[in-house]
Design a protein around this motif. Structure first.
Motif, short mmCIF file in Angstrom:
data_model
loop_
_atom_site.label_atom_id
_atom_site.label_comp_id
_atom_site.label_asym_id
_atom_site.label_seq_id
_atom_site.Cartn_x
_atom_site.Cartn_y
_atom_site.Cartn_z
N GLY A 24 -78.96 23.11 94.10
CA GLY A 24 -78.50 22.31 92.98
C GLY A 24 -77.31 21.42 93.27
O GLY A 24 -76.86 20.69 92.39
N GLN A 25 -76.79 21.46 94.49
CA GLN A 25 -75.60 20.69 94.82
C GLN A 25 -75.95 19.45 95.65
O GLN A 25 -76.94 19.44 96.37
N PRO A 26 -75.14 18.40 95.58
CA PRO A 26 -75.39 17.20 96.39
C PRO A 26 -74.94 17.40 97.83
O PRO A 26 -73.94 18.09 98.08
N ILE A 27 -75.67 16.82 98.77
CA ILE A 27 -75.29 16.82 100.17
C ILE A 27 -75.40 15.39 100.70
O ILE A 27 -76.14 14.57 100.16
N SER A 28 -74.66 15.10 101.74
CA SER A 28 -74.67 13.78 102.36
C SER A 28 -75.51 13.82 103.64
O SER A 28 -75.34 14.74 104.46
N VAL A 29 -76.39 12.85 103.79
CA VAL A 29 -77.25 12.75 104.97
C VAL A 29 -77.07 11.37 105.58
O VAL A 29 -77.09 10.36 104.87
N GLU A 30 -76.87 11.32 106.90
CA GLU A 30 -76.67 10.04 107.60
C GLU A 30 -77.52 10.02 108.86
O GLU A 30 -77.59 11.02 109.57
N TRP A 31 -78.13 8.91 109.15
CA TRP A 31 -78.99 8.79 110.32
C TRP A 31 -78.85 7.42 110.96
O TRP A 31 -78.46 6.46 110.30
N THR A 32 -79.15 7.36 112.24
CA THR A 32 -79.13 6.10 112.99
C THR A 32 -80.51 5.85 113.58
O THR A 32 -81.09 6.73 114.21
N TYR A 80 -79.31 0.55 113.39
CA TYR A 80 -78.63 0.53 112.09
C TYR A 80 -78.45 1.97 111.62
O TYR A 80 -79.14 2.89 112.07
N THR A 81 -77.52 2.17 110.68
CA THR A 81 -77.24 3.49 110.14
C THR A 81 -77.60 3.53 108.67
O THR A 81 -77.25 2.63 107.91
N GLY A 82 -78.33 4.56 108.29
CA GLY A 82 -78.70 4.77 106.90
C GLY A 82 -77.95 5.96 106.33
O GLY A 82 -77.54 6.86 107.06
N HIS A 83 -77.76 5.95 105.02
CA HIS A 83 -77.01 7.02 104.37
C HIS A 83 -77.60 7.30 102.99
O HIS A 83 -78.02 6.38 102.29
N ALA A 84 -77.61 8.57 102.61
CA ALA A 84 -78.06 8.96 101.28
C ALA A 84 -77.33 10.22 100.85
O ALA A 84 -77.07 11.12 101.66
N THR A 85 -76.96 10.28 99.57
CA THR A 85 -76.45 11.51 98.97
C THR A 85 -77.56 12.04 98.07
O THR A 85 -77.97 11.37 97.12
N VAL A 86 -78.05 13.23 98.40
CA VAL A 86 -79.20 13.79 97.70
C VAL A 86 -78.80 15.11 97.06
O VAL A 86 -77.89 15.79 97.53
#
Length: 197
Positions: A24-32, A80-86
């Motif tokens: 139930g908590q948000p986490i940060s995900v980052e990828w290149t 490039y770098t992508g980011h999402a908070t899910v």
């Protein structure tokens, strides 16, 4: 006629995500993502997708978490770098995997090089303690007249150590008139409601 194979090849060179989190908590995900192919992408936009899975492979049973759009073609050797908070689903615990699929909709034509578009990171999820909402005080007059309005005051408290989930921040409190202290939807009279946000 000699023919040389030249096509783009999107590859995820790094994936950053926490190793542990709570349901139930948000986490940060980052990828290149890098184009390790032999030509620039023909497409100028596509989407990368983030999933939560019980295993390190992508299939229909995985939970879709985010879609991140990429704008602009990608030259050979460029990245490039992508980011999402899910937000993780409520009520789950155990060993899971965060999956990131480069070009998750298969919009970029890579032909023989489609097999390296997935990156995987293990994630241990602990169960988030659920909230416990209770009506802790009620303030009403001792007497009321039939057909006349009266004032009602009340307090709702979360008596749990777990907060209400971020995606469940709205609910409705309802008021009933009853002959006893037990709620019976078939016998008690509905008086009204109040939305909480």
């Amino acid at each position: 006629v000699p023919v040389t194979y030249r096509e783009p090849d999107l590859s995820i060179s790094s994936l950053l995500a926490p190793a542990a989190a709570m349901s139930g908590q948000p986490i940060s995900v980052e990828w290149t993502i890098e184009n390790i192919g032999t030509r620039e992408t023909r497409q100028r936009s596509w989407s990368d997708r983030v999933y939560l899975s019980r295993d390190p492979s992508l299939d229909k049973g995985d939970v879709y978490l985010a879609n991140v759009e990429r704008i602009g073609s990608l030259a050979t050797g460029a990245a490039y770098t992508g980011h999402a908070t899910v937000t993780l689903p409520e009520g789950i615990e155990g060993s899971y995997y965060v999956l990131v699929a480069a070009d998750g909709g298969n919009e970029v034509l890579e032909f023989a090089d489609e097999g390296n578009n997935l990156a995987v990171r293990p994630l241990t999820i602990s169960l988030h303690e659920p909230p416990d909402l209770r009506v802790t005080t009620v303030s009403i007059p001792e007497h009321a007249m039939v057909g006349q309005s009266f004032s009602l005051g009340y307090t709702v408290s979360n008596v749990s150590t777990g907060a209400t989930p971020p995606l469940e921040g709205t609910w409705t409190d309802e008021f009933y008139l009853s002959r006893d202290q037990f709620l019976d939807y078939s016998a008690d009279r509905y008086l009204g409601s109040r939305a909480h946000s």
